[in-house]
Design an enzyme around this catalytic site. Sequence first.
Site, short mmCIF file in Angstrom:
data_model
loop_
_atom_site.label_atom_id
_atom_site.label_comp_id
_atom_site.label_asym_id
_atom_site.label_seq_id
_atom_site.Cartn_x
_atom_site.Cartn_y
_atom_site.Cartn_z
N ASP A 14 -38.15 -3.92 -3.78
CA ASP A 14 -39.04 -2.77 -3.93
C ASP A 14 -40.52 -3.15 -3.90
OD1 ASP A 14 -36.73 -1.28 -4.20
OD2 ASP A 14 -36.74 -1.43 -6.38
N LYS A 17 -41.76 -3.29 1.21
CA LYS A 17 -41.45 -3.88 2.52
C LYS A 17 -41.38 -2.81 3.59
CE LYS A 17 -37.59 -5.41 0.72
NZ LYS A 17 -37.77 -5.10 -0.68
N GLY A 41 -33.42 0.46 -0.50
CA GLY A 41 -34.07 1.78 -0.35
C GLY A 41 -35.50 1.51 0.05
N HIS A 42 -35.82 1.75 1.30
CA HIS A 42 -37.16 1.45 1.83
C HIS A 42 -37.87 2.78 2.12
CE1 HIS A 42 -35.74 -2.81 3.25
NE2 HIS A 42 -35.54 -2.58 1.97
N GLN A 225 -33.84 -6.29 -0.31
CA GLN A 225 -33.93 -6.95 -1.63
C GLN A 225 -35.14 -7.88 -1.64
OE1 GLN A 225 -30.41 -6.86 -0.09
NE2 GLN A 225 -30.76 -4.86 -0.95
P1 GDP Z 1 -39.10 -1.59 -0.52
O1 GDP Z 1 -37.70 -1.50 -0.99
O2 GDP Z 1 -39.68 -2.97 -0.63
O3 GDP Z 1 -39.30 -1.02 0.86
O4 GDP Z 1 -39.96 -0.69 -1.51
P2 GDP Z 1 -39.57 0.78 -2.07
O5 GDP Z 1 -39.78 1.76 -0.99
O6 GDP Z 1 -38.25 0.76 -2.73
O7 GDP Z 1 -40.63 0.92 -3.23
C1 GDP Z 1 -41.99 0.85 -3.00
C2 GDP Z 1 -42.63 2.13 -3.51
O8 GDP Z 1 -44.02 1.97 -3.56
C3 GDP Z 1 -42.40 3.32 -2.59
O9 GDP Z 1 -42.37 4.49 -3.38
C4 GDP Z 1 -43.63 3.32 -1.69
O10 GDP Z 1 -43.92 4.59 -1.16
C5 GDP Z 1 -44.66 2.87 -2.67
N1 GDP Z 1 -45.79 2.08 -2.11
C6 GDP Z 1 -45.77 1.13 -1.15
N2 GDP Z 1 -47.00 0.57 -1.03
C7 GDP Z 1 -47.80 1.19 -1.92
C8 GDP Z 1 -49.18 1.04 -2.30
O11 GDP Z 1 -49.90 0.20 -1.80
N3 GDP Z 1 -49.64 1.85 -3.30
C9 GDP Z 1 -48.85 2.78 -3.91
N4 GDP Z 1 -49.38 3.52 -4.87
N5 GDP Z 1 -47.56 2.95 -3.58
C10 GDP Z 1 -47.04 2.16 -2.61
P1 IMO Z 2 -34.75 -3.07 -1.62
O1 IMO Z 2 -34.37 -3.54 -0.25
C1 IMO Z 2 -34.36 -3.53 -5.92
C2 IMO Z 2 -30.54 -5.09 -7.39
C3 IMO Z 2 -29.69 -4.18 -8.25
C4 IMO Z 2 -29.04 -5.20 -9.15
C5 IMO Z 2 -28.76 -6.37 -8.22
C6 IMO Z 2 -27.36 -6.42 -7.64
O2 IMO Z 2 -35.00 -1.62 -1.74
O3 IMO Z 2 -35.83 -3.92 -2.17
P2 IMO Z 2 -26.15 -4.96 -5.76
O4 IMO Z 2 -25.87 -3.50 -5.68
O5 IMO Z 2 -26.95 -5.50 -4.64
O6 IMO Z 2 -24.89 -5.78 -5.99
O7 IMO Z 2 -27.03 -5.14 -7.12
O8 IMO Z 2 -29.70 -6.22 -7.16
N1 IMO Z 2 -30.91 -4.55 -6.07
C7 IMO Z 2 -32.15 -4.12 -5.77
N2 IMO Z 2 -33.25 -3.98 -6.54
N3 IMO Z 2 -34.42 -3.25 -4.60
C8 IMO Z 2 -33.34 -3.42 -3.81
O9 IMO Z 2 -33.41 -3.31 -2.48
C9 IMO Z 2 -32.12 -3.83 -4.39
N4 IMO Z 2 -30.88 -4.05 -3.92
C10 IMO Z 2 -30.16 -4.52 -4.95
O10 IMO Z 2 -30.49 -3.27 -8.97
O11 IMO Z 2 -29.94 -5.64 -10.13
MG MG Z 3 -36.55 -0.44 -2.35
#
Ligand code: GDP
Ligand code: IMO
Ligand code: MG
Length: 436
Positions: A14, A17, A41-42, A225
């Site tokens: 999270d 990416k 979840g991206h 991840q």
């Molecule tokens: P990922 O799994 O690495 O793709 O990240 P996620 O999408 O799960 O979580 C990142 C969260 O931060 C999302 O809600 C994005 O919309 C938000 N986000 C990404 N970059 C920025 C930033 O520079 N500032 C803020 N405020 N939010 C951001």
């Molecule tokens: P993105 O790509 C954050 C975490 C779960 C748990 C551990 C194992 O959005 O960054 P799993 O279901 O993979 O066996 O769970 O890994 N986890 C993540 N945490 N972002 C993710 O993906 C994750 N995918 C798995 O919360 O701690």
């Molecule tokens: Mg994510």
Amino acid sequence: MNKTIVILGTQWGDEGKGKIVDFLTKNADFVVRYQGGNNAGHTLIVNGKKIILHQIPSGVIHDDVISIIGNGTVISPVALIKEIHMLEKNNIFPKDKVYISPFASLILNYHIAMDIAREKKLNSAAIGTTGKGIGPAYEDKVSRMGIKVYDLNNLNLLKIKIKRALNYYNYQLVNFYKQKPVDYKTTFNELAESADLMLSMVKDVPEILYQAIRNKNSVIFEGAQGTLLDIDHGTYPYVTSSNSTVGGVCTGTGVGPKSLDYILGVSKVYMTRVGLGPFLTEVFDETDNYFFLKGNESGSTTGRRRRTGWLDIVLLKKAIKINSLTALCLTKLDVLDELKEIKICIDYKISNINSSIKNNNTLLFLPNTLENVIPVYETLPGWNSSTAGLTNFDSLPLLAKKYINRIQELVKIPIDIISTGPSRNETIVLRNPFKI
Ligand code: GDP
Ligand code: IMO
Ligand code: MG
């Protein structure tokens, strides 16, 4: 200039990416996922609209870009169809521009039932998985009883394989976990329904990537991840079941390491973690609530509240080494805007080290449980003004520049990109990876 770029997380996922992949895809021809499944979840914000991708690469929003789901991934056919429909509702039509490796492994409903049953039984020792069946699907792959995408080609053989798997899983689910068995018909029908669509997307991924790189196309490999969730290098056992670090790119797609030109590590300027496991710099005071609200820190896949804490430079340095990072992308700078003081963990003090990790007084390895480890903090002043949406380094407040420069000094690799908001254009580019 054509380049082959890896974009991966340096923390526990999270890091943002998806946003960065989407932002850089304007320069790319292919975006490829190499590991993980719909545990990811991206989040992309495009023209004010939020799109959360789980299995489909984050380049899919762009026309003329091919998205590839590599052999190192695990795919839930049910979730994939849902994701395709979600995109179609948003006027994005992925069917012709998403390719799938025939060697990717499938996540079936018995994997999900097993993941959930196991977590429940483990109780306080649970991992805190996403409950998407990731662990059991990867276990099947490694034990050689998994079902691969190419198995959809032969429904008669598929029936035999599913029956064999269900015998194994249902015995455990009923007798050990005291849960309901999984129904054969439901499992088979779910697969049969998705077979034609998935098979129509199958391509020879290593060959396509080989030709693409040879013909000077640009390719982005998108990690899911993060480094600290890697099955080998993460905070085991509180990790996911795949190699999210750079080695996974080669095994998970079929490109060789010499094809990778540039590796970008994405790091929030603070840290978060969903699920259980060690988190040395975790905060429990009002700062946690601040990060939660200002950073909108709820999981993109499960909606769970993310744990929050200060940036840990010791772990970031580990991620830099393990992944041979070329540069860093710092995200969510704007989230720090209202803090009076910002802490960075610059070192660890080790107390009462377990003798098994100590040789005389030297630490043999960094314990992944982080037990008996005390963080050493440096405190920097906050800038108390808005950086939200800024696109130019020079326009950042002086103290924000100082904060970034201090991180750069500590990590000793370039910071090439800084994200100042969730939207594509809310980005400062110091060096564009495609232009160096
Ligand atoms: P990922 O799994 O690495 O793709 O990240 P996620 O999408 O799960 O979580 C990142 C969260 O931060 C999302 O809600 C994005 O919309 C938000 N986000 C990404 N970059 C920025 C930033 O520079 N500032 C803020 N405020 N939010 C951001
Ligand atoms: P993105 O790509 C954050 C975490 C779960 C748990 C551990 C194992 O959005 O960054 P799993 O279901 O993979 O066996 O769970 O890994 N986890 C993540 N945490 N972002 C993710 O993906 C994750 N995918 C798995 O919360 O701690
Ligand atoms: Mg994510």
